[in-house]
Scaffold this active site. Structure first.
Site, PDB file in Angstrom:
ATOM      1  CG  ASP A 333      80.321  24.104  15.413  1.00 59.01           C
ATOM      2  OD1 ASP A 333      80.975  24.704  14.713  1.00 59.01           O
ATOM      3  OD2 ASP A 333      80.155  23.197  15.794  1.00 59.01           O
ATOM      4  NE  ARG A 364      80.378  29.224  10.956  1.00 59.47           N
ATOM      5  CZ  ARG A 364      80.164  28.414  11.795  1.00 59.47           C
ATOM      6  NH1 ARG A 364      80.855  27.277  12.392  1.00 59.47           N
ATOM      7  NH2 ARG A 364      78.803  28.260  11.459  1.00 59.47           N
ATOM      8  NE  ARG A 405      77.924  26.740  15.149  1.00 64.07           N
ATOM      9  CZ  ARG A 405      76.707  26.593  15.776  1.00 64.07           C
ATOM     10  NH1 ARG A 405      76.190  27.862  17.320  1.00 64.07           N
ATOM     11  NH2 ARG A 405      76.531  25.476  15.819  1.00 64.07           N
TER      12      ARG A 405
END
Length: 454
Positions: A333, A364, A405
């Site tokens: 993460d 991501r 994030r």
């Protein structure tokens, strides 16, 4: 239009208002910061307290959209949960056999952890359930959880491509299995263990790499007898949970953005209080130190069964490195923050073995590579990683893809930009860190919040 903080108190991706940030150079970061409670532990604490016999008190609960979704689902299932303050919950447990059926679908919002763990819990109930999520969660893979649960005797339907919604058929008799997980995932492990509480005989989960052990630690705190060895967890079915009080430490994944920011913004010197340092969570800390970061631990102790410490972080000239692949599961993460640290470092940083990044709230890997390239950073993308070439960070507009994030990572990049960085679609930061902008500005970030009608 500039948005006051009060307008952003509880933003939602379903709102018609479009939120974005303008990030720019601020001042060196200073101060003692309190990071909100750990999201992963908050999910588990309220869930296990609901299953316990008696009343549990939770301090340090993360008041964010993801954890509110899980608490709301438990309330829909008949659990009484009080909120005496913003970060406290009093949970009146109903026992492992006391949940009640819901007459509507259970909405997990953006919470992948919530959906996967609840799936493990709900397959053992005598009633049917449906778990749904928002647009982002509805694209995430669920067969990695539903397959082992099906091996235990559960009946679960997904969409044709293995994504939500999850339709769970109750009344099944579960049996313990010896499950070898194909990927290192604490969520898979936790879902199987939750189902294992209700299964006949013993449930065993074996992992290719040890993962976060929040579930094991917390089950122990609630009085469950569980056997843990390297890469293997054993749980005997039929046990009950005893109510307890839990104090949740600060979330390391949220602290990660300040660890990186203070490391790369010249003149910075901050202290982060009571940050959770679960050994399977702190890969980023190891990698930043490999890069030359100045991070010192103090006041180390246990809180809620988890190792905790204060972290003092001062600016340091970072050097590129190769991220050891065995650390990847321990920092999955935190890679968005690491990519910005790599862009600010001297030399190359090489990431490999991180294909799991492609199935998070967004892809991501692609989002960070594309965003850094927009800012003029040279990045070479691979199927499971990237090579980031450190250098000046320019200006531009970043698509966060509604990923909290990604948004927070590029707010750090904006502090190093020659001009400004506009970060689109930031409302989803509320899923994990609803007061991020306020805390960032108090520490020295240059960060403004704007909103436009969609």
């Amino acid at each position: 239009m500039y948005c006051r903080r009060s307008q952003l108190k509880k933003p939602s991706m379903s709102h018609r208002t479009h939120y974005y940030w303008i990030a720019h150079q601020g001042t060196p970061l200073h101060g003692v910061l309190s990071i909100p409670g750990d999201k992963s532990i908050s999910h588990r604490a309220v869930m296990f307290a609901a299953l316990a016999d008696g009343t549990s008190r939770i301090d340090g609960f993360l008041e964010a959209e993801d954890t509110r979704s899980t608490a709301a689902i438990l309330a829909r299932l008949g659990v009484r949960i009080e909120t005496p303050s913003f970060t406290q919950r009093i949970v009146h447990g109903v026992g492992v056999d006391g949940l009640q059926a819901s007459d509507i679908a259970l909405d997990c919002g953006n919470a992948g952890t919530g959906m996967r763990l609840l799936a493990g819990l709900l397959v053992a109930q005598p009633f049917d359930s449906v778990l749904v999520g928002d647009a982002s969660l509805s694209k995430r893979p669920m067969r990695r959880v539903t397959d082992p649960l099906s091996q235990m005797g559960a009946r679960i339907d997904t969409s044709d491509d293995g994504t939500p919604p999850l339709r769970i058929y109750g009344g099944q008799l579960l049996r313990g299995i010896d499950f070898i997980s194909p990927v290192a995932s604490a969520q898979i492990k936790s879902a199987v263990l939750l189902a294992g509480l209700y299964a006949r005989n013993e449930t065993v989960v074996r992992e290719p790499h040890p993962t976060r052990d929040y579930t094991e630690r917390m089950l122990t705190a609630f009085g469950v007898d569980i056997d843990v060895s390297t890469g293997c967890v054993r749980l005997r079915g039929g046990q009950r949970l005893c109510a307890t009080n839990i104090t949740i430490p600060a979330d390391f994944s949220s602290a990660a953005f300040y660890l990186v920011a203070a490391s790369v913004i010249p003149g910075s010197d901050i202290t982060l209080r009571a940050v959770g340092l679960n050994p399977r969570r702190i890969g980023l800390l190891t990698v930043l130190r490999l890069m030359g970061a100045d991070i010192v631990e103090s006041n180390r102790h246990e809180q809620g069964g988890e190792p905790v410490a204060d972290l003092r972080v001062r600016y340091a000239s970072l050097q590129g490195t190769r991220v050891p692949e065995d650390l990847v599961p321990d920092m999955i993460d935190e890679f968005p923050a690491l990519f910005v640290a790599a862009a600010a470092a001297e030399g190359q940083t090489v990431v490999s073995g991180a294909a799991e990044l492609r199935v998070k709230e967004s892809d991501r890997l692609a989002a960070m590579v594309t965003g850094l390239r927009v800012l003029g950073v040279q990045v070479d993308e691979t199927a499971d990683g990237a090579t980031i070439h450190g250098g000046p960070i320019g200006h531009g507009t970043i698509n966060s893809h509604g990923d909290h994030r990604i948004a927070m990572a590029f707010s750090i990049a904006g502090q190093l930009s020659v001009s400004t960085v506009r970060i689109e679609d930031v409302a989803n930061v509320a899923t994990s860190f609803p007061d991020y902008e306020t805390l960032a500005r108090s520490a020295g970030f240059g960060l403004e919040v704007y909103c436009d009608p969609a």
